[in-house]
Design a protein around this motif. Structure first.
Motif, PDB file in Angstrom:
ATOM      1  N   ASP A   1      53.040 128.130 -24.910  1.00  9.24           N
ATOM      2  CA  ASP A   1      54.290 128.621 -25.814  1.00  9.24           C
ATOM      3  C   ASP A   1      53.859 129.741 -26.859  1.00  9.24           C
ATOM      4  O   ASP A   1      52.393 129.839 -27.252  1.00  9.24           O
ATOM      5  N   ASN A   2      54.824 130.680 -26.859  1.00  4.63           N
ATOM      6  CA  ASN A   2      54.399 131.958 -27.960  1.00  4.63           C
ATOM      7  C   ASN A   2      53.245 132.750 -27.142  1.00  4.63           C
ATOM      8  O   ASN A   2      52.555 133.366 -28.160  1.00  4.63           O
ATOM      9  N   ASN A   3      52.855 132.855 -26.205  1.00  2.00           N
ATOM     10  CA  ASN A   3      51.882 133.569 -25.418  1.00  2.00           C
ATOM     11  C   ASN A   3      50.567 133.041 -25.943  1.00  2.00           C
ATOM     12  O   ASN A   3      49.414 133.650 -26.149  1.00  2.00           O
ATOM     13  N   GLY A   4      50.298 131.616 -26.501  1.00  2.00           N
ATOM     14  CA  GLY A   4      49.302 131.172 -26.835  1.00  2.00           C
ATOM     15  C   GLY A   4      48.556 130.392 -25.533  1.00  2.00           C
ATOM     16  O   GLY A   4      48.827 130.664 -24.588  1.00  2.00           O
ATOM     17  N   GLY A   5      47.639 129.524 -25.733  1.00  2.00           N
ATOM     18  CA  GLY A   5      46.773 128.967 -24.610  1.00  2.00           C
ATOM     19  C   GLY A   5      45.323 128.627 -24.790  1.00  2.00           C
ATOM     20  O   GLY A   5      44.614 128.418 -24.067  1.00  2.00           O
ATOM     21  N   PHE A   6      44.882 128.463 -26.145  1.00  2.00           N
ATOM     22  CA  PHE A   6      43.661 128.114 -26.295  1.00  2.00           C
ATOM     23  C   PHE A   6      43.443 127.181 -27.638  1.00  2.00           C
ATOM     24  O   PHE A   6      43.825 127.505 -28.637  1.00  2.00           O
ATOM     25  N   ALA A   7      42.100 126.648 -27.620  1.00  2.00           N
ATOM     26  CA  ALA A   7      41.913 125.722 -29.088  1.00  2.00           C
ATOM     27  C   ALA A   7      40.225 125.904 -28.805  1.00  2.00           C
ATOM     28  O   ALA A   7      39.697 125.965 -27.989  1.00  2.00           O
ATOM     29  N   SER A   8      39.575 126.006 -30.240  1.00  2.00           N
ATOM     30  CA  SER A   8      38.183 126.051 -30.177  1.00  2.00           C
ATOM     31  C   SER A   8      37.649 125.369 -31.387  1.00  2.00           C
ATOM     32  O   SER A   8      38.084 125.293 -32.442  1.00  2.00           O
ATOM     33  N   THR A   9      36.269 125.294 -31.467  1.00  2.00           N
ATOM     34  CA  THR A   9      35.476 124.884 -32.424  1.00  2.00           C
ATOM     35  C   THR A   9      34.339 125.627 -32.668  1.00  2.00           C
ATOM     36  O   THR A   9      33.785 126.037 -31.790  1.00  2.00           O
ATOM     37  N   GLU A  10      33.600 125.854 -33.974  1.00  2.09           N
ATOM     38  CA  GLU A  10      32.519 126.549 -34.095  1.00  2.09           C
ATOM     39  C   GLU A  10      31.715 126.263 -35.187  1.00  2.09           C
ATOM     40  O   GLU A  10      32.432 125.496 -36.173  1.00  2.09           O
ATOM     41  N   SER A  11      30.459 126.238 -35.103  1.00  2.00           N
ATOM     42  CA  SER A  11      29.428 125.836 -36.307  1.00  2.00           C
ATOM     43  C   SER A  11      28.384 126.891 -36.209  1.00  2.00           C
ATOM     44  O   SER A  11      27.943 127.279 -35.259  1.00  2.00           O
ATOM     45  N   ARG A  12      27.733 127.020 -37.477  1.00  2.00           N
ATOM     46  CA  ARG A  12      26.377 127.550 -37.922  1.00  2.00           C
ATOM     47  C   ARG A  12      25.193 126.741 -37.337  1.00  2.00           C
ATOM     48  O   ARG A  12      25.260 125.667 -37.878  1.00  2.00           O
ATOM     49  N   PHE A  13      24.470 127.302 -36.611  1.00  2.00           N
ATOM     50  CA  PHE A  13      23.176 126.632 -36.106  1.00  2.00           C
ATOM     51  C   PHE A  13      22.273 126.807 -37.308  1.00  2.00           C
ATOM     52  O   PHE A  13      21.828 127.998 -37.417  1.00  2.00           O
ATOM     53  N   THR A  14      21.548 125.763 -37.878  1.00  2.00           N
ATOM     54  CA  THR A  14      20.833 125.987 -38.975  1.00  2.00           C
ATOM     55  C   THR A  14      19.358 125.928 -38.885  1.00  2.00           C
ATOM     56  O   THR A  14      18.409 126.000 -39.560  1.00  2.00           O
ATOM     57  N   HIS A  15      18.926 125.802 -37.497  1.00  2.00           N
ATOM     58  CA  HIS A  15      17.546 125.874 -37.093  1.00  2.00           C
ATOM     59  C   HIS A  15      17.226 127.227 -36.471  1.00  2.00           C
ATOM     60  O   HIS A  15      17.876 127.878 -35.696  1.00  2.00           O
ATOM     61  N   GLN A  16      15.958 127.525 -36.616  1.00  2.00           N
ATOM     62  CA  GLN A  16      15.204 128.705 -35.901  1.00  2.00           C
ATOM     63  C   GLN A  16      14.344 128.078 -34.690  1.00  2.00           C
ATOM     64  O   GLN A  16      13.520 127.330 -34.827  1.00  2.00           O
ATOM     65  N   ILE A  17      14.617 128.721 -33.579  1.00  2.00           N
ATOM     66  CA  ILE A  17      14.064 128.376 -32.475  1.00  2.00           C
ATOM     67  C   ILE A  17      12.680 129.120 -32.106  1.00  2.00           C
ATOM     68  O   ILE A  17      12.993 130.361 -32.076  1.00  2.00           O
ATOM     69  N   SER A  18      11.686 128.650 -31.876  1.00  2.00           N
ATOM     70  CA  SER A  18      10.485 129.307 -31.776  1.00  2.00           C
ATOM     71  C   SER A  18      10.351 129.815 -30.330  1.00  2.00           C
ATOM     72  O   SER A  18       9.599 131.037 -30.089  1.00  2.00           O
ATOM     73  N   THR A  19      10.773 129.077 -29.538  1.00  2.00           N
ATOM     74  CA  THR A  19      10.620 129.467 -27.919  1.00  2.00           C
ATOM     75  C   THR A  19      11.613 128.753 -27.052  1.00  2.00           C
ATOM     76  O   THR A  19      11.793 127.651 -27.269  1.00  2.00           O
ATOM     77  N   ALA A  20      12.188 129.519 -26.309  1.00  2.00           N
ATOM     78  CA  ALA A  20      13.286 128.605 -25.240  1.00  2.00           C
ATOM     79  C   ALA A  20      13.607 129.596 -24.280  1.00  2.00           C
ATOM     80  O   ALA A  20      13.536 130.979 -24.359  1.00  2.00           O
ATOM     81  N   SER A  21      13.806 129.098 -23.139  1.00  2.00           N
ATOM     82  CA  SER A  21      14.229 129.981 -21.876  1.00  2.00           C
ATOM     83  C   SER A  21      15.310 129.423 -21.374  1.00  2.00           C
ATOM     84  O   SER A  21      15.985 130.024 -20.459  1.00  2.00           O
ATOM     85  N   THR A  22      15.852 128.173 -21.747  1.00  2.00           N
ATOM     86  CA  THR A  22      17.000 127.602 -21.315  1.00  2.00           C
ATOM     87  C   THR A  22      17.526 126.576 -22.365  1.00  2.00           C
ATOM     88  O   THR A  22      16.868 126.398 -23.428  1.00  2.00           O
ATOM     89  N   LEU A  23      18.612 126.071 -22.242  1.00  3.20           N
ATOM     90  CA  LEU A  23      19.311 125.426 -23.040  1.00  3.20           C
ATOM     91  C   LEU A  23      20.205 124.451 -22.242  1.00  3.20           C
ATOM     92  O   LEU A  23      20.965 124.860 -21.295  1.00  3.20           O
ATOM     93  N   THR A  24      20.100 123.240 -22.690  1.00  2.00           N
ATOM     94  CA  THR A  24      21.187 122.292 -21.992  1.00  2.00           C
ATOM     95  C   THR A  24      21.875 121.376 -23.082  1.00  2.00           C
ATOM     96  O   THR A  24      21.407 121.023 -23.885  1.00  2.00           O
ATOM     97  N   ILE A  25      23.442 121.419 -22.679  1.00  2.00           N
ATOM     98  CA  ILE A  25      24.266 120.610 -23.537  1.00  2.00           C
ATOM     99  C   ILE A  25      24.625 119.433 -22.685  1.00  2.00           C
ATOM    100  O   ILE A  25      24.838 119.153 -21.365  1.00  2.00           O
ATOM    101  N   ALA A  26      24.717 118.236 -23.596  1.00  2.00           N
ATOM    102  CA  ALA A  26      25.104 116.871 -23.037  1.00  2.00           C
ATOM    103  C   ALA A  26      26.683 116.697 -23.607  1.00  2.00           C
ATOM    104  O   ALA A  26      26.740 116.774 -25.102  1.00  2.00           O
ATOM    105  N   VAL A  27      27.467 116.402 -22.725  1.00  2.00           N
ATOM    106  CA  VAL A  27      29.013 116.322 -23.342  1.00  2.00           C
ATOM    107  C   VAL A  27      29.486 115.244 -22.081  1.00  2.00           C
ATOM    108  O   VAL A  27      29.030 114.957 -21.146  1.00  2.00           O
TER     109      VAL A  27
END
Length: 197
Positions: free
Chosen positions: A83-109
């Motif tokens: 409705d009203n040309n809408g159509g999304f919902a989202s959430t976001e947070s600040r990541f508080t750690h420094q990553i020293s090395t990484a070539s991939t990331l994996t999320i579990a949901v």
């Protein structure tokens, strides 16, 4: 299962207690693991308070909320309305750690069968832009989704931005999730963890 910092092992490797404390203060990412840096979305030591951003900012009426469940995951639930040309919902947070090395990331949901979008932000992007990658969940099933930097495109309000800087996983400052693509109706996804390797 969270991966804990193994001080006993490091002490046996000739590090003293004071040196262990110094390592933790210098690089908090070691609080997860050197080899497989695993972070819980619900852990306040890994992420700041999660913010909600729905299509109401542009006149839509979609609704969403986020809360921690008994399994130490984050439940992101709500209802997407077109409705009203809408159509999304989202959430976001600040990541508080420094990553020293990484070539991939994996999320579990654990999802509901709908398509969601993983959204990452770094200092290299302009305001409102994000590195985005879609993934498809399975209803009531815990799944893992692995990404490399090349899996992401840069988006601004749904439009692809060409000639944007390539994603550097070491520079991630904010992590978010979005449901859109005209998937109207109720949604529910349990956000468990993100691991860098």
């Amino acid at each position: 299962m969270m991966l804990a910092f193994n001080t006993d092992k490091l002490i046996k490797n000739t590090l003293t207690n004071s040196a262990v404390v110094a390592v933790l203060l210098i690089n908090p990412a070691y609080a997860a693991s050197e080899d497989n840096m695993l972070f819980r979305f619900a852990d306040e030591d890994h992420f700041e308070r999660w913010q909600i951003n729905n299509d109401t900012v542009m006149g839509g009426v979609s609704q969403s909320q986020i809360k921690q469940n008994q399994q130490q995951g984050l439940l992101f639930t709500g209802n997407v309305s077109l409705d009203n040309n809408g159509g999304f919902a989202s959430t976001e947070s600040r990541f508080t750690h420094q990553i020293s090395t990484a070539s991939t990331l994996t999320i579990a949901v654990k999802g509901d069968g709908k398509v969601y979008q993983l959204r990452l932000k770094t200092p290299q992007l302009s305001y409102g832009e994000a590195y985005v990658a879609n993934f498809t969940t399975q209803a009531d099933t815990l799944t893992e989704h692995t990404f490399t930097a090349t899996n992401f495109t840069v988006s601004f309000r749904g439009r692809v931005i060409n000639n944007a800087p390539t994603l550097n996983l070491l520079e991630i400052e904010r992590i978010g999730f979005l449901v859109a693509q005209k998937q109207q109706g109720p949604f529910a996804i349990e956000l468990t963890s993100i691991a860098f390797e």
